[in-house]
Design a protein around this motif. Structure first.
Motif, PDB file in Angstrom:
ATOM      1  N   ASP A 139     -67.293  64.179-149.569  1.00 35.97           N
ATOM      2  CA  ASP A 139     -67.335  65.429-148.813  1.00 35.97           C
ATOM      3  C   ASP A 139     -68.068  65.296-147.487  1.00 35.97           C
ATOM      4  O   ASP A 139     -67.948  66.168-146.615  1.00 35.97           O
ATOM      5  CB  ASP A 139     -68.013  66.525-149.644  1.00 35.97           C
ATOM      6  N   ASN A 140     -68.839  64.215-147.308  1.00 37.81           N
ATOM      7  CA  ASN A 140     -69.658  64.054-146.108  1.00 37.81           C
ATOM      8  C   ASN A 140     -69.171  62.973-145.152  1.00 37.81           C
ATOM      9  O   ASN A 140     -69.360  63.090-143.936  1.00 37.81           O
ATOM     10  CB  ASN A 140     -71.106  63.746-146.487  1.00 37.81           C
ATOM     11  N   LEU A 141     -68.578  61.925-145.689  1.00 36.31           N
ATOM     12  CA  LEU A 141     -68.228  60.754-144.885  1.00 36.31           C
ATOM     13  C   LEU A 141     -66.717  60.578-144.801  1.00 36.31           C
ATOM     14  O   LEU A 141     -66.021  60.600-145.818  1.00 36.31           O
ATOM     15  CB  LEU A 141     -68.860  59.500-145.485  1.00 36.31           C
ATOM     16  N   SER A 142     -66.207  60.410-143.579  1.00 35.30           N
ATOM     17  CA  SER A 142     -64.767  60.234-143.379  1.00 35.30           C
ATOM     18  C   SER A 142     -64.501  59.159-142.332  1.00 35.30           C
ATOM     19  O   SER A 142     -65.352  58.868-141.482  1.00 35.30           O
ATOM     20  CB  SER A 142     -64.115  61.553-142.952  1.00 35.30           C
ATOM     21  N   PHE A 143     -63.302  58.608-142.391  1.00 34.39           N
ATOM     22  CA  PHE A 143     -62.878  57.560-141.453  1.00 34.39           C
ATOM     23  C   PHE A 143     -61.494  57.917-140.924  1.00 34.39           C
ATOM     24  O   PHE A 143     -60.658  58.455-141.653  1.00 34.39           O
ATOM     25  CB  PHE A 143     -62.826  56.199-142.146  1.00 34.39           C
ATOM     26  N   THR A 144     -61.262  57.617-139.647  1.00 29.70           N
ATOM     27  CA  THR A 144     -59.960  57.863-139.028  1.00 29.70           C
ATOM     28  C   THR A 144     -59.556  56.668-138.183  1.00 29.70           C
ATOM     29  O   THR A 144     -60.358  56.160-137.389  1.00 29.70           O
ATOM     30  CB  THR A 144     -59.977  59.117-138.133  1.00 29.70           C
ATOM     31  N   LEU A 145     -58.330  56.218-138.358  1.00 31.67           N
ATOM     32  CA  LEU A 145     -57.753  55.181-137.508  1.00 31.67           C
ATOM     33  C   LEU A 145     -56.719  55.849-136.626  1.00 31.67           C
ATOM     34  O   LEU A 145     -55.716  56.388-137.114  1.00 31.67           O
ATOM     35  CB  LEU A 145     -57.104  54.083-138.356  1.00 31.67           C
ATOM     36  N   GLY A 146     -56.961  55.860-135.307  1.00 28.28           N
ATOM     37  CA  GLY A 146     -56.059  56.494-134.359  1.00 28.28           C
ATOM     38  C   GLY A 146     -55.219  55.471-133.621  1.00 28.28           C
ATOM     39  O   GLY A 146     -55.758  54.530-133.027  1.00 28.28           O
ATOM     40  N   LEU A 147     -53.908  55.648-133.651  1.00 27.11           N
ATOM     41  CA  LEU A 147     -52.978  54.718-133.014  1.00 27.11           C
ATOM     42  C   LEU A 147     -52.132  55.453-131.979  1.00 27.11           C
ATOM     43  O   LEU A 147     -51.715  56.595-132.208  1.00 27.11           O
ATOM     44  CB  LEU A 147     -52.054  54.086-134.064  1.00 27.11           C
ATOM     45  N   VAL A 148     -51.877  54.818-130.850  1.00 23.72           N
ATOM     46  CA  VAL A 148     -51.016  55.400-129.822  1.00 23.72           C
ATOM     47  C   VAL A 148     -49.566  55.163-130.213  1.00 23.72           C
ATOM     48  O   VAL A 148     -49.149  54.023-130.409  1.00 23.72           O
ATOM     49  CB  VAL A 148     -51.302  54.794-128.445  1.00 23.72           C
ATOM     50  N   ALA A 149     -48.792  56.256-130.346  1.00 24.88           N
ATOM     51  CA  ALA A 149     -47.384  56.133-130.693  1.00 24.88           C
ATOM     52  C   ALA A 149     -46.514  56.063-129.440  1.00 24.88           C
ATOM     53  O   ALA A 149     -45.494  55.381-129.420  1.00 24.88           O
ATOM     54  CB  ALA A 149     -46.952  57.313-131.570  1.00 24.88           C
ATOM     55  N   ASP A 150     -46.919  56.780-128.382  1.00 24.74           N
ATOM     56  CA  ASP A 150     -46.186  56.775-127.110  1.00 24.74           C
ATOM     57  C   ASP A 150     -47.157  57.157-126.017  1.00 24.74           C
ATOM     58  O   ASP A 150     -47.671  58.271-125.997  1.00 24.74           O
ATOM     59  CB  ASP A 150     -45.022  57.766-127.168  1.00 24.74           C
ATOM     60  N   ASP A 151     -47.419  56.216-125.089  1.00 20.16           N
ATOM     61  CA  ASP A 151     -48.391  56.513-124.027  1.00 20.16           C
ATOM     62  C   ASP A 151     -47.768  57.275-122.861  1.00 20.16           C
ATOM     63  O   ASP A 151     -48.456  57.603-121.887  1.00 20.16           O
ATOM     64  CB  ASP A 151     -49.064  55.241-123.529  1.00 20.16           C
ATOM     65  N   ALA A 152     -46.443  57.554-122.942  1.00 21.03           N
ATOM     66  CA  ALA A 152     -45.733  58.359-121.930  1.00 21.03           C
ATOM     67  C   ALA A 152     -45.903  57.789-120.524  1.00 21.03           C
ATOM     68  O   ALA A 152     -45.876  58.519-119.546  1.00 21.03           O
ATOM     69  CB  ALA A 152     -46.201  59.809-121.976  1.00 21.03           C
ATOM     70  N   ASP A 153     -46.082  56.465-120.434  1.00 24.06           N
ATOM     71  CA  ASP A 153     -46.212  55.769-119.141  1.00 24.06           C
ATOM     72  C   ASP A 153     -47.398  56.256-118.329  1.00 24.06           C
ATOM     73  O   ASP A 153     -47.396  56.199-117.106  1.00 24.06           O
ATOM     74  CB  ASP A 153     -44.924  55.927-118.307  1.00 24.06           C
ATOM     75  N   PHE A 154     -48.454  56.755-119.013  1.00 22.53           N
ATOM     76  CA  PHE A 154     -49.654  57.207-118.322  1.00 22.53           C
ATOM     77  C   PHE A 154     -50.697  56.105-118.222  1.00 22.53           C
ATOM     78  O   PHE A 154     -51.777  56.319-117.683  1.00 22.53           O
ATOM     79  CB  PHE A 154     -50.272  58.412-119.036  1.00 22.53           C
ATOM     80  N   GLY A 155     -50.401  54.925-118.752  1.00 18.37           N
ATOM     81  CA  GLY A 155     -51.367  53.842-118.716  1.00 18.37           C
ATOM     82  C   GLY A 155     -52.491  54.010-119.707  1.00 18.37           C
ATOM     83  O   GLY A 155     -53.569  53.423-119.550  1.00 18.37           O
ATOM     84  N   VAL A 156     -52.280  54.839-120.750  1.00 16.21           N
ATOM     85  CA  VAL A 156     -53.300  55.026-121.778  1.00 16.21           C
ATOM     86  C   VAL A 156     -53.443  53.739-122.571  1.00 16.21           C
ATOM     87  O   VAL A 156     -52.460  53.083-122.906  1.00 16.21           O
ATOM     88  CB  VAL A 156     -52.919  56.187-122.722  1.00 16.21           C
ATOM     89  N   SER A 157     -54.684  53.348-122.864  1.00 10.16           N
ATOM     90  CA  SER A 157     -54.922  52.132-123.619  1.00 10.16           C
ATOM     91  C   SER A 157     -54.257  52.201-124.987  1.00 10.16           C
ATOM     92  O   SER A 157     -54.329  53.226-125.679  1.00 10.16           O
ATOM     93  CB  SER A 157     -56.435  51.913-123.789  1.00 10.16           C
ATOM     94  N   ASP A 158     -53.590  51.115-125.372  1.00 13.62           N
ATOM     95  CA  ASP A 158     -52.928  51.057-126.674  1.00 13.62           C
ATOM     96  C   ASP A 158     -53.869  50.605-127.778  1.00 13.62           C
ATOM     97  O   ASP A 158     -53.443  50.459-128.925  1.00 13.62           O
ATOM     98  CB  ASP A 158     -51.729  50.105-126.612  1.00 13.62           C
ATOM     99  N   GLU A 159     -55.137  50.376-127.441  1.00 14.88           N
ATOM    100  CA  GLU A 159     -56.086  49.927-128.454  1.00 14.88           C
ATOM    101  C   GLU A 159     -56.288  50.993-129.517  1.00 14.88           C
ATOM    102  O   GLU A 159     -56.386  52.180-129.229  1.00 14.88           O
ATOM    103  CB  GLU A 159     -57.431  49.588-127.809  1.00 14.88           C
ATOM    104  N   ALA A 160     -56.363  50.534-130.777  1.00 13.31           N
ATOM    105  CA  ALA A 160     -56.615  51.461-131.880  1.00 13.31           C
ATOM    106  C   ALA A 160     -58.037  52.006-131.790  1.00 13.31           C
ATOM    107  O   ALA A 160     -58.959  51.322-131.326  1.00 13.31           O
ATOM    108  CB  ALA A 160     -56.398  50.750-133.208  1.00 13.31           C
TER     109      ALA A 160
END
Length: 225
Positions: A193-214
């Motif tokens: 209930d207190n501790l959580s983890f999230t892995l965020g991945l870029v699915a489409d950077d829309a050509d904005f130059g957003v880093s693809d790093e997880a």
């Protein structure tokens, strides 16, 4: 002092919102919590540029209606943030629904401008107050599947964001899409209930130059009795 006055004004405003939303409720419940995370992860973005975030919230609820305030140490560009919200949610069998109205305030926002006479950069305070940035959120669910749509009002009227989510025990899977076609995919795990983890991945950077790093997010929260 100005930031403290803004936070106080927010607390007064949320109290009024809660009173209006919960007026018919005889036994409203009050809950609060504080938490921290290694980054300010928001809809697929790291708004803190790698800096950790500290947050706290207070919520009043009863018979499906709720209202509250959420505050955070803020992101790298907008600074300290507090949000006020009011909503209603319920369920019928496996079907659930939730409707809420949020307003976002940044009392310490700074804007950098150039002084043409000296050639130097100058920071000017340009805070936003409750009511300046408003968003209406609609959430629908059926069993483990959920769909949420966010649409901006006022100065955010051209912005929208949508998610499709799936929960499976302690795991949660979310696909999010912004109005500018930037998309992300998150895998969440609630250790307890207190501790959580999230892995965020870029699915489409829309050509904005957003880093693809997880992005790996560790969040910890503690309820306040």
């Amino acid at each position: 002092m100005k930031m403290k006055q803004s936070i106080l004004a927010g607390a007064v405003a949320v109290s009024a919102m809660a009173s209006a939303a919960l007026a018919p409720v005889a036994n409203a419940e009050v809950s609060a919590s504080v938490g921290a995370a290694n980054m300010y992860y928001w809809r697929g973005y790291d708004l803190g540029n790698g800096d950790p975030a500290i947050w706290g919230d207070i919520n009043v609820s009863g018979n499906g209606a709720y209202a509250g305030m959420w505050a955070s140490s803020g992101d790298a560009s907008a600074g300290t943030e507090y949000d006020l919200y009011v909503g209603y949610g319920s369920s019928v069998g496996d079907f659930s629904y939730d409707f809420s109205l949020w307003t976002y305030a940044y009392p310490s926002t700074k804007e950098t401008t150039a002084d043409l006479d000296t050639g130097s950069l100058v920071q000017e305070s340009t805070p936003t107050s409750p009511g300046d940035l408003v968003e209406f959120i609609t959430g629908l669910g059926y069993g483990p599947v959920s769909v949420t749509y966010y649409h901006g009002l006022e100065d955010l009227d051209e912005y929208w964001y949508a998610t499709v989510g799936l929960s499976a025990g302690d795991f949660a899977f979310t696909y999010g899409l912004h109005e500018d076609d930037y998309a992300h995919f998150d895998i969440g795990y609630a250790y307890n209930d207190n501790l959580s983890f999230t892995l965020g991945l870029v699915a489409d950077d829309a050509d904005f130059g957003v880093s693809d790093e997880a992005k790996f997010v560790v969040g910890f929260s503690i309820p306040i009795e």
